[in-house]
Each structure stands twice: as structure tokens, then as C-alpha cells.
Write an enzyme that holds these catalytic residues in place. Structure first.
Site, PDB file in Angstrom:
ATOM      1  N   ASP A 165      -9.295  -6.209  -4.938  1.00 48.39           N
ATOM      2  CA  ASP A 165      -8.859  -5.059  -4.135  1.00 48.39           C
ATOM      3  C   ASP A 165      -9.862  -3.918  -4.334  1.00 48.39           C
ATOM      4  O   ASP A 165     -10.021  -3.410  -5.446  1.00 48.39           O
ATOM      5  CB  ASP A 165      -7.462  -4.627  -4.585  1.00 48.39           C
ATOM      6  CG  ASP A 165      -6.842  -3.541  -3.709  1.00 48.39           C
ATOM      7  OD1 ASP A 165      -7.595  -2.701  -3.174  1.00 48.39           O
ATOM      8  OD2 ASP A 165      -5.612  -3.538  -3.571  1.00 48.39           O
ATOM      9  N   SER A 201       0.843  -1.197   0.000  1.00 48.33           N
ATOM     10  CA  SER A 201       0.000   0.000   0.000  1.00 48.33           C
ATOM     11  C   SER A 201       0.881   1.251   0.000  1.00 48.33           C
ATOM     12  O   SER A 201       1.720   1.409  -0.876  1.00 48.33           O
ATOM     13  CB  SER A 201      -0.962  -0.045   1.193  1.00 48.33           C
ATOM     14  OG  SER A 201      -1.960   0.942   1.081  1.00 48.33           O
ATOM     15  N   HIS A 206      -7.348  -5.461  -0.406  1.00 51.31           N
ATOM     16  CA  HIS A 206      -6.207  -4.570  -0.141  1.00 51.31           C
ATOM     17  C   HIS A 206      -5.578  -5.026   1.178  1.00 51.31           C
ATOM     18  O   HIS A 206      -5.744  -4.388   2.228  1.00 51.31           O
ATOM     19  CB  HIS A 206      -6.718  -3.130  -0.049  1.00 51.31           C
ATOM     20  CG  HIS A 206      -5.652  -2.091  -0.206  1.00 51.31           C
ATOM     21  ND1 HIS A 206      -5.106  -1.749  -1.426  1.00 51.31           N
ATOM     22  CD2 HIS A 206      -5.017  -1.309   0.705  1.00 51.31           C
ATOM     23  CE1 HIS A 206      -4.207  -0.804  -1.267  1.00 51.31           C
ATOM     24  NE2 HIS A 206      -4.129  -0.523   0.025  1.00 51.31           N
TER      25      HIS A 206
END
Length: 491
Positions: free
Chosen positions: A234, A102, A262
Site C-alpha cells: 500500500d 480507506s 491501496h
């Protein structure tokens, strides 16, 4: 508590390592608000089992690292990227395989662009070349857009552990994929995060560090071999983001994770860990770097450093710098004419056992101990006449107090950081029986002589501190850069 504090990029950051410093280094960079615990213990251990020296750390404002007042971060995105380089410097790692998730994937991209010489390979998990909202990339999922439209839930009382745990666990749920979520495990993980945090509220500072100029146009200049790992559901950065990343970084490969959002849940580790291990299969660090890494590790966690060194030596990856095939000459000269019959001897930090084996040959009832199980195992095989056990000098068995007629310490205290050395010396002092003898061999330095360490050669005052009211110094001799001292316990 997990990890130790080191100075990196001019600030205090908490770091932890898994595996041996003789293996290729993998640096794990967490996402926004994420401490080192974002990388689960089991995930790190499995990478280490794959032959990797795994490094995780707390970002600023998370875990035990430096914190700033909530709402006043005092640093920017580029500082967080520089922190990662600082962690490598602090651990004497020249080049690392950088794995970011991320926001950590964005930091990893910056590292590969601005510090290419420090990045051996790049692994980008759940990240994007441009972030959510880029007009040419898929938008967030409808469910996540609806979640954001409903407004953020009210902040908890950050001092209320139960409330914060529930808040943190709930905050991750909208980003999960189709795999079952273990709610109890999520709460337990959130509890660990709360318990380690210096100021849990400060972690939200990551959302206020501002934007940086887009580097998307530079992605084509990345030279590090790149693996892109992305969940196929995601909701924040849909798989099109990962596909774009794989297109725009030269030679990158894409690994899509089934039913994954995610996140990096345990259910995908069987796929992700082997992929990272294969991707990071490169030359091991050179001997000088391995020893430098062990010295840096030893300055924070000597016990772990010693075991990792001996374990690496057992695999033939590195030499133990202080290894001797024979007892030290001063030990030979001091004890060669002694009859140890009926007397007990203790060798502190026995290593591979040569000094203990020599004393056992003089018929001393000899015990050698070391904090490294690997060293103890080798010593026991080499010198069966002596006994060897694993023990911690800072927490020795109570029955050793006053139990030994001869105690031998060769170059041990000098390998310990200054904050624990007095306790170690006090522990060794207590081993000596009434009428017994303590002998010490150490490297020497002057009071004003700077030293980086480890090791940290001893000054005279430290040598003299082995004495107490009943353990008297009978010899303190300095010859060049070496101390030889002997103390005797009053009967």
C-alpha cells in the site's frame, strides 16, 4: 440505474442491497469520493452468496445521493458517519457487520466507537489509526510522494464523459499494487460512475470537509471483533498502518494481501471474501427484524422483496406472513357452486397457489402468476391442476389483455407503493374479458387514517378505481377492516 433513494440521517441517500434480509447484514462504507460502485457488483454478490445481506450506498456528493455545489460540501466527517447509521435505520437493520475501506475505514472506526450497539463486527480495509503523515507510522511510498510533488493533473471538463472517464481511471493508478491492471475494465468502471453521478465534480467535496479530532487514543475501547485487511505494498498507508491498527484495537487480527496496494482488486477477492464471511459468522436476525427489513425493502422494490422473502421461507429462515394453507374463506364462499368448464381464471400474485388450486378444482382453466420464482415453483408442486408462471404485474404479457373470465386479486395492490399502485390496478383491470368478473379482497382504511406500510390498506376511492367505463362495480362492501368488491365487464 443502481439502487433507490431513501431518507437517511435527514438527507436523500441512494442504497442497494444484495442477498436476503434474513441473513446477517453487512454494511459496506466506501472511501473518499467513492460511490456505492466502489464495491464492485461481483464482490457484493460473492458476499451475498456467502449468506450475507449486503448493503452498499452512495456517500453524499456521489452517485445518486444528495449533492452540494462543488467546493461547498455543507457537511463534515461526523455527518458521513451518521449517514451510515441512517442507512441502517432506513433498512430496519438493528446491528450490522461494518466493512470500511480507506476513508470508509475511518468512518467505520467512528461507528464502532460512537454507535457500538449498531456494530456487530468491524472490518477495516486499507485504513489507518492516524492517517498518512503520523510521525510514528511509515510515510507514503517514495513513488507516491513524487507523484504528489509533481502536482495534481488539471481537472477535466466535468461535462465531457470521455475526459472524465480517463481522469478517473488515471487517478487510481498511483495507488495500485503489483498486480496487473485491466485498463479497459478500469475505464468501464469509471464510465458507470460518471453515468450514475448527479454531479461528478461534487465528489471532490470529500477532500474539503475538514479534519476531526483524532480518536486514536480511543481505539482501545472498541469492543467489536475487528479484522484488519491491508495491502502489503500500500503506497498511501503502508502495511505498518495496518499493523498498528491491529495492535491498538483489542483482539484485532491482521490479514496482509500480497502484491496489493491501496485498493481491493478482484485478484484478492478469493482471500478477502471468505475472510469477511468467516469474520461475520454470527447469529441471524430475529423474525420480527427480518420482516421489518423486508417491509422496508418492499417499499422501494416490491419485486425483489417478495422473492427474497419467499426464498428465505423456502430455506426455513422465516415465515411468509400472509401464507394460508387454504383458499380465503370469501373465495370459497363466492365460487364454491360455480362450474368453471370452458372458462379461464387468473389469480394475481398467486403466492403459494391455494386460491388458484381451488379454482382449478372447479374446472376453471386456471393460471396463477407471481413475481417470485420461488413462490411459483412451490405453487406448481402443490397444485398441479393449475398453471403457474413468473410475471410482473406492471409489465404483463400482452396476450393476457381481455383474456380471462374470472380475475381474482387477494391483498396484492395494498402491498405495492402508492406511486405504482394505480398502474397495477389499471393492468389488472385489463385482464377481464367481455362478460367477465373481477373479484377483490383487500384490507381497508379511512381516507384520513395514517399508515406506515407495507402493506398500505386501501381507501374507498382506490377500490372504486378498479372500475372503468366497461368494467362496472356490482358490489363494494366494507366490513370492519376488509374490503370485498366485485366488478363485471360489459359483454
Amino acid at each position: 440505474m443502481t439502487g433507490w433513494i431513501t431518507k437517511a440521517n435527514g438527507v436523500d441517500l441512494c442504497v442497494e442491497t444484495f442477498g436476503t434480509p434474513a441473513d446477517p447484514a453487512v454494511l459496506l462504507v466506501a472511501g473518499a469520493t467513492g460511490s456505492m460502485l466502489s464495491w464492485a457488483d461481483g464482490f457484493c454478490a460473492r458476499l451475498a452468496d456467502g449468506g450475507r445481506y449486503v448493503i452498499r450506498y452512495d456517500h453524499r456528493d456521489t452517485g445518486r445521493s444528495v449533492t452540494y455545489p462543488p467546493g461547498e460540501p455543507g457537511y463534515g466527517f461526523a455527518d458521513l458517519a451518521a449517514d451510515a447509521v441512517g442507512v441502517l435505520d432506513a433498512l430496519a437493520v438493528t446491528r450490522a457487520h461494518v466493512v470500511g475501506i480507506s476513508m470508509g475505514g475511518g468512518l467505520a472506526q467512528l461507528l464502532a466507537l460512537d454507535n457500538a450497539d449498531r456494530v456487530a463486527t468491524l472490518t477495516l480495509i486499507a485504513t489507518s489509526p492516524a492517517g498518512p503523515g503520523a510521525p510514528d507510522l511509515p510515510p507514503m511510498s517514495p513513488a507516491l510522494l513524487e507523484h504528489f510533488a509533481a502536482g495534481a493533473p488539471p481537472a477535466p471538463d466535468w461535462t465531457d464523459r470521455d475526459a472524465v472517464v480517463e481522469h478517473l481511471a488515471a487517478a487510481d493508478r498511483p495507488y495500485a499494487g503489483g498486480r496487473p491492471v485491466d485498463a479497459a475494465a478500469a475505464r468501464a468502471a469509471a464510465g458507470r460512475v460518471f453515468d450514475r453521478a448527479r454531479d461528478i465534480a461534487a465528489s471532490r467535496n470529500h477532500f474539503g470537509i475538514g479534519h476531526v479530532e483524532s480518536w486514536r487514543s480511543r481505539l482501545g475501547t472498541i469492543t467489536a471483533p475487528t479484522l484488519v485487511v491491508h495491502g502489503d505494498v500500500d503506497p498511501l498507508t503502508p502495511p505498518g498502518h495496518g499493523e498498528a491498527m491491529a495492535r491498538e484495537v483489542p483482539g484485532a487480527t491482521l490479514l496482509l494481501l500480497e502484491d496489493c496496494g491501496h485498493e481491493l482488486p478482484p485478484g484478492v477477492w478469493d482471500v478477502v471474501v471468505p475472510a469477511i464471511v468467516a469474520h461475520t459468522d454470527s447469529a441471524e436476525p430475529g423474525r420480527d427484524e427480518v420482516l421489518a427489513r423486508i417491509r422496508r425493502l418492499g417499499s422501494a422494490d416490491a419485486g425483489t422483496a417478495f422473492e427474497r422473502l419467499y426464498a428465505a421461507a423456502a430455506r426455513g429462515e422465516v415465515d411468509v406472513p400472509w401464507h394460508r394453507d387454504e383458499p380465503h374463506q370469501l373465495i370459497l364462499d363466492r365460487f364454491k357452486d360455480e362450474d368453471g368448464t370452458g372458462r379461464r381464471a387468473l389469480v394475481v400474485g398467486a403466492g403459494y397457489g391455494q386460491d388458484a388450486g381451488f379454482l382449478a378444482g372447479l374446472v376453471f382453466d386456471t393460471l396463477g402468476f407471481d413475481i417470485s420464482p420461488t413462490a411459483v415453483g412451490v405453487a406448481a408442486q402443490r397444485f398441479p391442476a393449475a398453471r403457474f408462471v413468473v410475471a410482473d404485474l406492471l409489465d404483463p404479457p400482452a396476450e393476457w389483455s381481455g383474456a380471462f373470465d374470472v380475475v381474482v386479486e387477494v391483498l396484492i395492490a395494498q402491498a405495492l407503493p402508492a406511486d405504482v399502485r394505480p398502474a397495477a390496478i389499471a393492468a389488472m383491470r385489463r385482464f377481464v374479458a367481455p362478460g367477465g368478473t373481477f373479484v377483490l379482497l383487500a384490507h381497508a382504511r379511512d381516507d384520513d387514517e395514517p399508515v406506515a406500510g407495507p402493506p398500505w390498506p386501501l381507501v374507498r376511492a382506490e377500490v372504486e378505481s378498479y372500475a372503468d367505463e366497461d368494467l362496472r362495480a356490482v358490489l363494494v362492501d366494507r366490513t370492519g377492516n376488509r374490503w370485498w368488491a366485485e366488478f363485471r365487464r360489459v359483454s
